[in-house]
Design an enzyme around this catalytic site. Structure first.
Site, PDB file in Angstrom:
ATOM      1  N   ASP A   1      -2.191   0.338  -0.840  1.00 21.25           N
ATOM      2  CA  ASP A   1      -2.583   0.511   0.555  1.00 21.25           C
ATOM      3  C   ASP A   1      -2.299  -0.728   1.396  1.00 21.25           C
ATOM      4  OD1 ASP A   1      -4.454   3.185   0.715  1.00 21.25           O
ATOM      5  OD2 ASP A   1      -4.563   2.229  -1.239  1.00 21.25           O
TER       6      ASP A   1
ATOM      7  N   ASN B   1      -5.299  -1.559  -3.933  1.00 26.04           N
ATOM      8  CA  ASN B   1      -5.083  -0.146  -4.235  1.00 26.04           C
ATOM      9  C   ASN B   1      -6.413   0.470  -4.649  1.00 26.04           C
ATOM     10  OD1 ASN B   1      -3.174   2.063  -4.446  1.00 26.04           O
ATOM     11  ND2 ASN B   1      -3.447   1.957  -6.659  1.00 26.04           N
ATOM     12  N   LYS B   2      -6.392   1.735  -4.968  1.00 27.47           N
ATOM     13  CA  LYS B   2      -7.610   2.463  -5.324  1.00 27.47           C
ATOM     14  C   LYS B   2      -8.370   1.746  -6.440  1.00 27.47           C
ATOM     15  CE  LYS B   2      -8.454   5.459  -3.490  1.00 27.47           C
ATOM     16  NZ  LYS B   2      -9.224   5.499  -2.232  1.00 27.47           N
TER      17      LYS B   2
ATOM     18  N   GLN C   1      -8.612  11.753  -7.185  1.00 26.81           N
ATOM     19  CA  GLN C   1      -7.322  12.078  -6.572  1.00 26.81           C
ATOM     20  C   GLN C   1      -6.235  12.323  -7.616  1.00 26.81           C
ATOM     21  OE1 GLN C   1      -9.256   9.433  -5.779  1.00 26.81           O
ATOM     22  NE2 GLN C   1      -9.103   8.887  -3.611  1.00 26.81           N
TER      23      GLN C   1
END
Length: 252
Positions: A132, A142-143, A91
């Site tokens: 998130d 988070n990622k 991403q």
């Protein structure tokens, strides 16, 4: 009537979008102050590392982690962004780099494992990531890969900030590592990669030998002790229960 329900749904969607813009613009103003502080101390670019995509592709108009960066750029501050590729979905390499390029922000895409090296050599002034889900005690989901960046930042004395709207806070949980379920995605996202060939045609390439399995947890949790602070629409605060409650007393 069905048409009336559709119109009402569009109106509600518009209201939600407008609220999102207002929240993220406020997050941007709060984070901008941090960038201005660094810029005032010395000449040269303010180097910010980010992970995954937390810009206007993910939200509306501003983004969260990228909002302060856009505002700094628009104010004429010399800002440069280290963009983690964010494997396995990339991403950062695809979305964040594209966004920053469209806005004219200087940026460099790096391999996910390069961040610690850059911090060791004084090439990162701060880390700003999105999230998130945040616990009421300040743990941050988070990622995948965010936790490792937080560890590297702590080891090198680099501020690690997390930008979020208050809607991301889950006031019902206190231990992110144990209470936040982590999505396990298909192994193919790890074993294969998508991109464009020399002719510009989208293609998929296998990276691993036939028969090799792959694990693919999509997120990790950064404990609050590694977070310098949280950037919300109401202000900045320590990543603690007291810090969050000071900004959002209605949830106490």
């Amino acid at each position: 009537a069905p048409d009336g329900r559709v119109a009402a749904a569009y109106d509600e969607a518009g209201r939600i979008c407008d609220e999102d813009v207002i929240q993220n613009e406020a997050i941007g103003r709060q984070g901008l102050e941090l960038i201005e502080q660094v810029a005032s101390l010395r000449p040269g670019p303010v180097n910010i590392l980010t992970h995954c995509n937390a810009g206007w592709i993910a939200t509306v108009d501003w983004g969260t982690a990228l909002a302060p960066i856009y505002m700094a750029h628009d104010r004429g501050i010399d800002v440069h962004v280290w963009v983690d590729e964010t494997r396995p979905r990339n991403q950062g390499a695809s979305l964040t780099a594209w966004e920053l390029g469209r806005h004219g922000v200087k940026h460099t895409v790096i391999a996910d494992n390069a961040g610690g090296h850059l911090m060791q050599h004084g090439m990162v002034d701060m880390v700003i990531v999105g999230t998130d889900r945040v616990t009421r005690t300040g743990d941050v989901a988070n990622k995948i890969g965010t936790y490792l960046k937080a560890l590297a930042a702590r080891d090198n004395g680099v501020p690690f900030w997390v930008a979020l709207p208050s809607t991301t806070i889950d006031w019902t949980i206190s231990d992110g590592v144990r209470e936040i379920p982590i999505e396990e995605r298909q192994g193919r996202e790890v074993t294969h990669i998508q991109g464009r060939n020399e002719a510009g045609v989208p293609t998929t390439v296998q990276l691993v030998p036939d028969g090799s399995g792959a694990a693919n947890p999509a997120f990790d949790v950064t404990p609050a002790r590694l977070v310098t602070g949280l950037i919300t629409e109401r202000g900045r605060c320590p990543a603690t229960a007291d810090g969050l409650c000071d900004l959002f007393p209605e949830y106490v």
